[in-house]
Design an enzyme around this catalytic site. Sequence first.
Site, PDB file in Angstrom:
ATOM      1  N   HIS A 172       9.206  45.555  -0.702  1.00 42.82           N
ATOM      2  CA  HIS A 172       8.657  45.180  -2.267  1.00 42.82           C
ATOM      3  C   HIS A 172       7.320  44.768  -2.120  1.00 42.82           C
ATOM      4  O   HIS A 172       6.502  45.008  -3.116  1.00 42.82           O
ATOM      5  CB  HIS A 172       9.527  43.722  -2.575  1.00 42.82           C
ATOM      6  CG  HIS A 172      10.874  44.189  -3.334  1.00 42.82           C
ATOM      7  ND1 HIS A 172      10.827  44.953  -4.652  1.00 42.82           N
ATOM      8  CD2 HIS A 172      12.024  44.010  -3.047  1.00 42.82           C
ATOM      9  CE1 HIS A 172      12.240  45.104  -4.979  1.00 42.82           C
ATOM     10  NE2 HIS A 172      12.758  44.223  -4.038  1.00 42.82           N
ATOM     11  N   CYS A 198      19.649  45.314  -6.156  1.00 44.48           N
ATOM     12  CA  CYS A 198      18.244  44.538  -6.132  1.00 44.48           C
ATOM     13  C   CYS A 198      18.228  43.781  -7.402  1.00 44.48           C
ATOM     14  O   CYS A 198      18.817  44.139  -8.623  1.00 44.48           O
ATOM     15  CB  CYS A 198      17.114  45.608  -6.069  1.00 44.48           C
ATOM     16  SG  CYS A 198      15.672  44.848  -6.208  1.00 44.48           S
ATOM     17  N   HIS A 209      14.121  45.797   3.206  1.00 44.49           N
ATOM     18  CA  HIS A 209      14.362  45.841   1.827  1.00 44.49           C
ATOM     19  C   HIS A 209      13.058  45.073   1.028  1.00 44.49           C
ATOM     20  O   HIS A 209      12.392  45.387   0.132  1.00 44.49           O
ATOM     21  CB  HIS A 209      15.757  45.487   1.265  1.00 44.49           C
ATOM     22  CG  HIS A 209      16.043  45.378  -0.291  1.00 44.49           C
ATOM     23  ND1 HIS A 209      16.794  46.150  -0.912  1.00 44.49           N
ATOM     24  CD2 HIS A 209      15.173  44.642  -1.374  1.00 44.49           C
ATOM     25  CE1 HIS A 209      16.648  46.214  -2.255  1.00 44.49           C
ATOM     26  NE2 HIS A 209      15.798  44.961  -2.574  1.00 44.49           N
ATOM     27  N   GLU A 210      13.151  43.633   1.518  1.00 46.23           N
ATOM     28  CA  GLU A 210      12.232  42.605   1.034  1.00 46.23           C
ATOM     29  C   GLU A 210      10.841  43.052   1.114  1.00 46.23           C
ATOM     30  O   GLU A 210       9.979  43.172   0.353  1.00 46.23           O
ATOM     31  CB  GLU A 210      12.471  41.356   1.623  1.00 46.23           C
ATOM     32  CG  GLU A 210      13.933  40.703   0.803  1.00 46.23           C
ATOM     33  CD  GLU A 210      14.205  41.060  -0.393  1.00 46.23           C
ATOM     34  OE1 GLU A 210      13.279  40.921  -1.487  1.00 46.23           O
ATOM     35  OE2 GLU A 210      15.130  41.299  -0.909  1.00 46.23           O
TER      36      GLU A 210
END
Length: 187
Positions: A161, A114, A157-158
């Site tokens: 966030h 990351c 993954h994004e």
Amino acid sequence: MLTMEDIIREGHPTLRAVATEVSLPLSEEDLHTGSEMLTFLKNSQDPEMAEKLNLRGGVGLAAPQINISRRFIALHVPSSDENQPEPTLSTVMYNPKIVSHSVQDACLADGEGCLSVDREVPGYVVRHARVTVSYIDSNNQKQKVKLKGYEAIVVQHEIDHLNGVMFYDHINEQQPFALQQGVLVID
């Protein structure tokens, strides 16, 4: 132009906050920021630009990583096929939502990294092998895309966030390389 100095690092409270939805129609500011995020990813994958600007390579970037607690992400995933020079996924997604996913799980053989984490965190990050994502594109149009494998992992993954979740939250602390049967390991 965004650089590594614009990216906040783990421990910053924005990375643990749930981001707010982007209002529609999209503002010039949100469109500009999304475009800057995509440019950052493209520059980070260009060896000459990356060296010149001192960028770490990235395939995805979420607005919270540049300290903007809003629900949008940029993705620039290069093709693994040498005969296909164009990226397999290159877009900005506003208010992305996973609307369905596979029962099968998957993880990357080498784990995940990351841009907001300056250390290596060993272990498998188990995610859905396939996802369907709905989002608003840069033209204020609703889109729906089905992703699998690496692209599916990047988008999850994004989106994490946007929900204040870091990739290492998914790693089994006691057994970081333990996998349940049937999990697809992607090289």
